[in-house]
Enzyme design. Structure first.
Site, PDB file in Angstrom:
ATOM      1  N   GLY A 207       0.819  -1.211   0.000  1.00  0.00           N
ATOM      2  CA  GLY A 207       0.000   0.000   0.000  1.00  0.00           C
ATOM      3  C   GLY A 207       0.845   1.251   0.000  1.00  0.00           C
ATOM      4  O   GLY A 207       1.676   1.448   0.884  1.00  0.00           O
TER       5      GLY A 207
ATOM      6  N   GLY B 290      -0.284   4.441   0.190  1.00  0.00           N
ATOM      7  CA  GLY B 290      -1.027   5.608   0.673  1.00  0.00           C
ATOM      8  C   GLY B 290      -0.126   6.423   1.590  1.00  0.00           C
ATOM      9  O   GLY B 290       1.102   6.306   1.548  1.00  0.00           O
ATOM     10  N   PHE B 291      -0.728   7.239   2.446  1.00  0.00           N
ATOM     11  CA  PHE B 291       0.069   8.095   3.326  1.00  0.00           C
ATOM     12  C   PHE B 291       0.972   7.276   4.240  1.00  0.00           C
ATOM     13  O   PHE B 291       2.136   7.617   4.439  1.00  0.00           O
ATOM     14  CB  PHE B 291      -0.847   8.991   4.163  1.00  0.00           C
ATOM     15  CG  PHE B 291      -1.469  10.101   3.377  1.00  0.00           C
ATOM     16  CD1 PHE B 291      -0.680  11.110   2.844  1.00  0.00           C
ATOM     17  CD2 PHE B 291      -2.831  10.151   3.153  1.00  0.00           C
ATOM     18  CE1 PHE B 291      -1.239  12.151   2.117  1.00  0.00           C
ATOM     19  CE2 PHE B 291      -3.403  11.184   2.423  1.00  0.00           C
ATOM     20  CZ  PHE B 291      -2.608  12.178   1.905  1.00  0.00           C
TER      21      PHE B 291
ATOM     22  N   ALA C 199      -5.099  11.195   7.552  1.00  0.00           N
ATOM     23  CA  ALA C 199      -3.758  11.151   6.979  1.00  0.00           C
ATOM     24  C   ALA C 199      -2.640  11.356   8.013  1.00  0.00           C
ATOM     25  O   ALA C 199      -1.648  10.619   7.993  1.00  0.00           O
ATOM     26  CB  ALA C 199      -3.650  12.179   5.850  1.00  0.00           C
TER      27      ALA C 199
ATOM     28  N   GLU D 200     -17.916  18.083   2.894  1.00  0.00           N
ATOM     29  CA  GLU D 200     -17.168  18.685   1.801  1.00  0.00           C
ATOM     30  C   GLU D 200     -17.808  18.366   0.452  1.00  0.00           C
ATOM     31  O   GLU D 200     -17.920  19.235  -0.422  1.00  0.00           O
ATOM     32  CB  GLU D 200     -15.707  18.202   1.842  1.00  0.00           C
ATOM     33  CG  GLU D 200     -14.946  18.848   3.002  1.00  0.00           C
ATOM     34  CD  GLU D 200     -13.561  18.275   3.249  1.00  0.00           C
ATOM     35  OE1 GLU D 200     -12.779  18.949   3.932  1.00  0.00           O
ATOM     36  OE2 GLU D 200     -13.265  17.166   2.783  1.00  0.00           O
TER      37      GLU D 200
END
Lengths: 440, 440
Positions: free
Chosen positions: A32, A34-35, A336, A191
């Site tokens: 992975g 991601g962050f 994150a 959002e």
């Protein structure tokens, strides 16, 4: 290049990527990018290890801005960077594009199709998918927002709903197609609702002839008593006023009990909606099953204080995949900063381990605050005792997100797109692309 | 918006879009929002007509830069503008997203699914698709480049070939996967070959560990004796040298006789290639069949001097769909300036017609010149007796293309992406997205 020249191997990586480690340097396999995974890989840059970083995509996504791709404010390439480009200069990392099918804990290998990738240390950072709380049939009707492909699919769905409304001869059908329901009023739902309201009611207002997009209904449905439950109550109230100004209708305390092509039922009210989006729940990837670990009720792997799998000191689980707790025993949120700090922490742990340290510390999350935006010029922010809202919070939100976007080029492009959208109320990325791009 | 408010119709467009004209104002139906259709629609802005513009996509594509999307230099939104945004202020045009299935010439209607759209004047500007000269099975193996979805599919194919080569254990397979063949050395093929060479051999050179992308082979295959046959011979020679500098191998006089997953056979030579792209031929859309008209050998509709269908003075065929001739009887090329000038011409014809003019002029193409680019800093240009090549031609090419890109926002974003690529040799849009985005 003359015919017959042999393809040379470009560097000193192991001759066969997929054999088990040959004892030279410990191999760290990270699943992975991601962050969490990316932060671990970068923190191991100078370490005496060989890293193999596996991801299903060739790019890292800046997830906090995905909703802007879904609402045509940004292009996918504005918020995604090729993993190979990010780590181009880090010579101890090999990137593999592929989908992990399982983990062989006994024999220390990750299964990738028919291949096996041996590891000395394993970092599982596979993120989360949406959870429909047992109603899997809702997924097809009410897509969630976790990937670039999710975002372009939602963009297509929203824009096509207006196109179909423009072509429809039926008053009720036009009304249904111009109703957009978002389920879940956490930061993503808020959002998304704000951005759809601005896209549909402002940016597209003049572009149709037979419908008036500014009369569209955007409905935000939340089972709990207030929006943004992770923020203090006073900021929830600010957020609600900002949404009301954008023309977003709120349904609080309204649990969704049905959801199909025609719309949804929430809190007993039947809402005919052409577009239903899901921002209500996340569930971790199948990592718990791969690791034969006990998941929490959201499918996350329960980890030790040092973020390892119970009983296996060389397997780490981080980010949205892990259930870790703060000092008070409260689970850490799936955001994150948690993933990034965890990636850094386990990288340091691995380095200490290789250097022969016998002790391991516990992960401590440093919470720098909490931000959410509601359309143009409005946001809420919380930093310990400091609470901000309105335009100042919005400027702060913009600055923070641009700063953290990986890659100089992306930052510039995002600033340009945002400034342009701010000045003109236009959206540059209003393209209906992909398999269902046709209206008919 | 309170519950129960009726959706209002936004303007004075006809109450039912799909009934035949009711005698108030003549209706002009334009099929296709490419350069030709859009130019016709804009030129009719002030005219006393109701325009219905139909396209399969919600955006207009600046086709001359499609190859930059295919080679990860630009994002789709950089070269595509929403049709509704382009024509937002033109109140006499209604845009319909849909795929035309046929034309009922007798009853003056366009067939769109189950709907009929009546017309007084019809403009057919549906462009061209690729022709595989009878080898339809090649289409799946060797995709062409006509749409945004084509471009992202080619980008995916090129980037995935390198990813697969990186993961492959087999020397021959790695060699095959890092061989890219482009069939057809017209402007599109030359631009594609140059851009792939720069992407693979320069931009990605440092990003892999087990293969060296700079050793990739890019092979441009052409059945004729030289590249860029529409340019003077001296410019072909300049182009060939520029391609050689980029490391592109040329196979001239090599007709393709076979093409499958493994590669192709060209001029008797068997080339194992993981990526084969088609830039060799175009064929018009099914318009000739819809209109029961006699097509030329490329499927284009033979038109009168005023660009009408023979025998029907109110049906116009323009752009790549039409076979029109210049003063000497030579067919006009399938390029953007021809389509744009034709759109303008027929708009003026329709206006004159409505004003009662009995006479019609003949379309005359004003040829302002010819441009093609070969990678960074090299291009060839021809303007009558003036011939340019090298960096000056490249700068000219850049200026012309930026100028013609529709929409200020797109121009700015393109300049930014290009400057960035020029300074860093990086490509910002290297995303493998869509259905086959996974490596496995």
């Amino acid at each position: 290049m003359p015919e017959g020249t042999e393809m040379r191997l470009a560097n000193a990586a192991p001759a066969c990527l997929f054999c088990a480690g040959d004892g030279r340097r410990p191999r760290v396999v990270i699943v992975g990018a991601g962050f969490g995974g990316l932060s671990a890989a970068r923190a191991l840059a100078g370490a005496p290890v060989d890293i193999v970083l596996i991801d299903r995509h060739n790019y890292h996504v800046f997830q906090p801005l995905l909703y802007q791709v879904a609402t045509a404010g940004l292009s996918p390439a504005d918020i995604a960077s090729p993993i190979r480009a990010i780590l181009s200069r880090q010579r101890n990392v090999t990137i593999v594009l592929g989908t992990v099918g399982g983990i062989d804990k006994e024999n220390r290998a990750v299964l990738l199709g028919e291949r096996r990738i041996g590891f000395d240390y394993l970092v599982v950072a596979t993120g989360a998918r949406h959870s429909y709380f047992g109603h899997d049939a809702w997924e097809r009707v009410a897509p969630g927002l976790k990937t670039i492909d999710d975002a372009t699919a939602i963009r297509r769905k929203v824009l096509l709903a207006l196109e179909r409304a423009e072509s429809s001869e039926d008053e009720d059908e036009r009304r249904r197609l111009t109703t957009f329901a978002i389920i879940g009023a956490g930061p993503t739902g808020v959002e998304l609702a704000g951005a759809i309201a601005e896209l549909v009611r402002v940016a597209l207002a003049a572009d149709f002839r037979r419908i008036d997009p500014s009369m569209s209904r955007i409905i935000l449905v939340e089972a709990g008593p207030r929006i943004l439950p992770s923020f203090p109550e006073c900021l929830s109230a600010v957020g609600q006023r900002a949404l009301a100004r954008l023309g977003v209708q709120l349904r609080l305390g309204a649990a969704v009990t049905a959801c199909d092509e025609g719309g949804l039922v929430a809190g007993g009210e039947s809402i005919a909606a052409g577009t239903v989006l899901w921002a209500a729940g996340v569930a971790a990837s199948p990592a718990a099953a791969w690791l034969e670990a006990a998941p929490d009720r959201n499918g996350r792997v329960m980890v030790e204080a040092d973020l390892t799998l119970p009983g296996d000191a060389n397997i780490f689980v981080i980010g949205d995949t892990a259930h870790a707790r703060d000092r008070t025993g409260k689970p850490l949120p799936g955001v994150a900063p948690v993933a990034k700090q965890q990636g850094l922490f386990i990288a340091r742990t691995i380095i200490a381990d290789i250097r022969g340290s016998a002790q391991r510390g516990a992960f401590r999350y440093r919470d720098f605050g909490n931000l959410a935006t509601i359309g143009r010029k409005a946001a809420v922010a919380e930093f310990g005792f400091v609470r901000l809202s309105g335009r100042l919070a919005w400027l702060l939100w913009g600055a923070v997100h641009i700063y953290f976007l990986i890659g100089f080029r992306n930052r510039l492009a995002v600033v340009l797109d945002w400034l342009w959208a701010y000045v003109t109320f236009q959206r540059g990325a209003r393209l209906i692309t992909g398999a269902d791009a046709h209206g008919s």
